[in-house]
Write an enzyme that holds these catalytic residues in place. Structure first.
Site, PDB file in Angstrom:
ATOM      1  N   HIS A  77     -45.875  34.684 105.247  1.00 40.69           N
ATOM      2  CA  HIS A  77     -46.004  35.398 103.974  1.00 40.69           C
ATOM      3  C   HIS A  77     -44.673  36.078 103.673  1.00 40.69           C
ATOM      4  CE1 HIS A  77     -47.394  38.618 101.242  1.00 40.69           C
ATOM      5  NE2 HIS A  77     -48.506  37.927 101.065  1.00 40.69           N
ATOM      6  N   ASP A 118     -48.481  39.361 112.650  1.00 40.96           N
ATOM      7  CA  ASP A 118     -49.077  39.719 111.363  1.00 40.96           C
ATOM      8  C   ASP A 118     -50.517  39.216 111.370  1.00 40.96           C
ATOM      9  OD1 ASP A 118     -49.953  39.967 108.776  1.00 40.96           O
ATOM     10  OD2 ASP A 118     -48.355  38.775 107.871  1.00 40.96           O
ATOM     11  N   GLN A 144     -54.621  38.124 107.955  1.00 43.35           N
ATOM     12  CA  GLN A 144     -55.671  37.140 107.709  1.00 43.35           C
ATOM     13  C   GLN A 144     -56.606  36.963 108.899  1.00 43.35           C
ATOM     14  OE1 GLN A 144     -56.280  35.525 104.784  1.00 43.35           O
ATOM     15  NE2 GLN A 144     -54.625  36.707 103.860  1.00 43.35           N
ATOM     16  N   LYS A 192     -58.788  43.438 103.849  1.00 44.89           N
ATOM     17  CA  LYS A 192     -59.145  42.067 104.209  1.00 44.89           C
ATOM     18  C   LYS A 192     -60.202  42.035 105.313  1.00 44.89           C
ATOM     19  CE  LYS A 192     -54.555  40.305 102.964  1.00 44.89           C
ATOM     20  NZ  LYS A 192     -54.879  39.605 101.714  1.00 44.89           N
ATOM     21  N   CYS A 203     -47.686  33.773  97.844  1.00 45.58           N
ATOM     22  CA  CYS A 203     -46.599  34.557  98.462  1.00 45.58           C
ATOM     23  C   CYS A 203     -46.012  33.828  99.666  1.00 45.58           C
ATOM     24  CB  CYS A 203     -47.080  35.959  98.872  1.00 45.58           C
ATOM     25  SG  CYS A 203     -47.583  36.982  97.479  1.00 45.58           S
TER      26      CYS A 203
END
Length: 405
Positions: free
Chosen positions: A120, A199, A202, A225, A363
């Protein structure tokens, strides 16, 4: 796992009518929907215990502080960490920026920062800025020959060549849903004492990461999320590494003593939490964690996998559809295109049936460039979706595609 029909009643927005059709929400990768308990938690705080934290010596202040810090403990337990390793931020993006700023202080010219081609923008741009400021060099793990994923062999090869100071990777791709082999990469990178950052924006809700098992130095994610409110995120860091980082913002609360001659900062996590935080959001996120804790994780994995396989199999049977990404190791996200049609046209038509999907480059412009496309239609599933919703989506998708032919 709870009966899915009963569980769906916990999410009031799933009863919404959009364009005279029942909402079918297939965009959880952008933001998850919120159960009533999270919504109630926000309302309860502002109605019954609104006060600042760590400041007032009065009942409301004590209640707010206790609830606020209880969520820190809940999150720490959820990811198998300790509370002092949990820093509240505005989201995964701010968490990555805090790390980029802090770690840049120890970088030298030609030090290597390694990321993947699937990242991202929030895990690309901060490192580009760091490289511009320090003379460090950004290197990218490329996609394999199928242009669908990265491989361990190529990643290990690059780690051996570059001996990176920092490795920053997504646990799961937001654009394609790929689950990355981060555990193996973290373990391999220890031979060069690379600092590892994951990261998890998600992956957090779908994979429920265990920090002791992953053994990364830092892990970041966003509450919105994972059933929680927007504007809130978390930065996990191994305490001995986290506490060595310099402060990112300055102000009240994150200091130990201040004089006109000198300021002494608090230890982590307080040193990274300047000013009045998102108190209501943190407390409501505690309700989201409680909700997730009540769902059997193995049952959730099995259910989400079944949803994904049903979606994948039905999409594969539509002539002209091209699917992207690792369709075996996946959190439940599928990106696709249809012939030469623009994805925006497909999403616009689907919206007329009350179906919410995302379109665009997600993104991830460098990834889209690697795939030689401008963007995709993205369907991102969550445990509150149903097979019936997928069947209705496929039915209306076929109708939309017939209009475009």
């Amino acid at each position: 796992m709870c009966n899915i029909d009963i569980l769906r009643h916990d999410f009031p927005i799933l009863n919404k009518i959009v364009n005279d059709q029942p909402l079918i929400y297939l965009d959880s990768g952008a933001t998850s929907q919120k159960p009533q308990c999270v919504i109630d938690s926000l309302n309860h705080f502002y109605t019954n215990s609104n006060s600042n934290v760590h400041r007032g010596i009065h009942t409301l202040g004590d209640q707010a502080t206790t609830s606020y810090e209880n969520t820190r403990e809940k999150v720490a337990q959820f990811i198998n960490a300790v509370p002092k390793e949990i820093v509240w931020t505005k989201g995964a993006t701010e968490s990555l920026n805090i790390l980029a700023y802090g770690l840049s202080q120890s970088l030298k010219p030609r030090d290597i920062i390694l990321i993947s081609a699937l990242e991202h923008h929030a895990n690309i741009v901060p490192w580009q800025q760091v490289c511009a400021q320090t003379g460090a060099i950004l290197k990218v793990i490329p996609l394999d020959e199928t242009l669908q994923k990265i491989t361990l062999s190529e990643t290990f090869k690059l780690i051996d060549i570059y001996k990176p100071k920092i490795i920053s990777l997504s646990h799961a791709s937001n654009a394609l849903g790929n689950i990355q082999p981060v555990k193996e990469i973290i373990e391999y990178s220890k031979k060069y004492q690379s600092i590892t950052i994951i990261d998890g924006a998600q992956a957090f809700m779908h994979l429920r990461p265990d920090m002791k098992n992953l053994d990364c130095d830092f892990y970041v994610f966003s509450a919105h999320k994972a059933l929680g409110p927007t504007g809130l995120g978390c930065l996990y860091g191994k305490y001995e590494v986290l506490n060595t980082l310099p402060v990112y913002q300055t102000g009240g609360e994150m200091i130990k003593t201040v004089s006109f001659e000198e300021t002494i900062f608090s230890e982590a996590p307080s040193k990274f939490e300047a000013g009045t935080p998102n108190i209501a959001g943190v407390i409501a996120f505690g309700s989201a964690i409680d909700y997730l804790d009540k769902i059997n994780f193995n049952a959730q994995l099995i259910y989400e996998k079944a949803l994904f396989l049903s979606l994948r199999n039905q999409l594969e049977n539509i002539s002209g559809i091209k699917l992207y990404g690792d369709l075996d190791q996946n959190i439940g996200t599928i990106s696709f295109n249809y012939k030469n049609e623009h994805p925006f046209d497909i999403a616009t038509l689907l919206d007329q049936y009350g179906i919410a999907v995302r379109v665009g480059n997600h993104c991830t412009q460098p990834l889209m460039s690697s795939l030689n496309i401008e963007g995709t239609v993205r369907v991102s599933l969550a445990f509150y979706n149903t097979k019936t919703e997928i069947e209705v989506f496929i039915k209306h998708l076929k109708q939309c595609l017939s209009l475009l032919d």
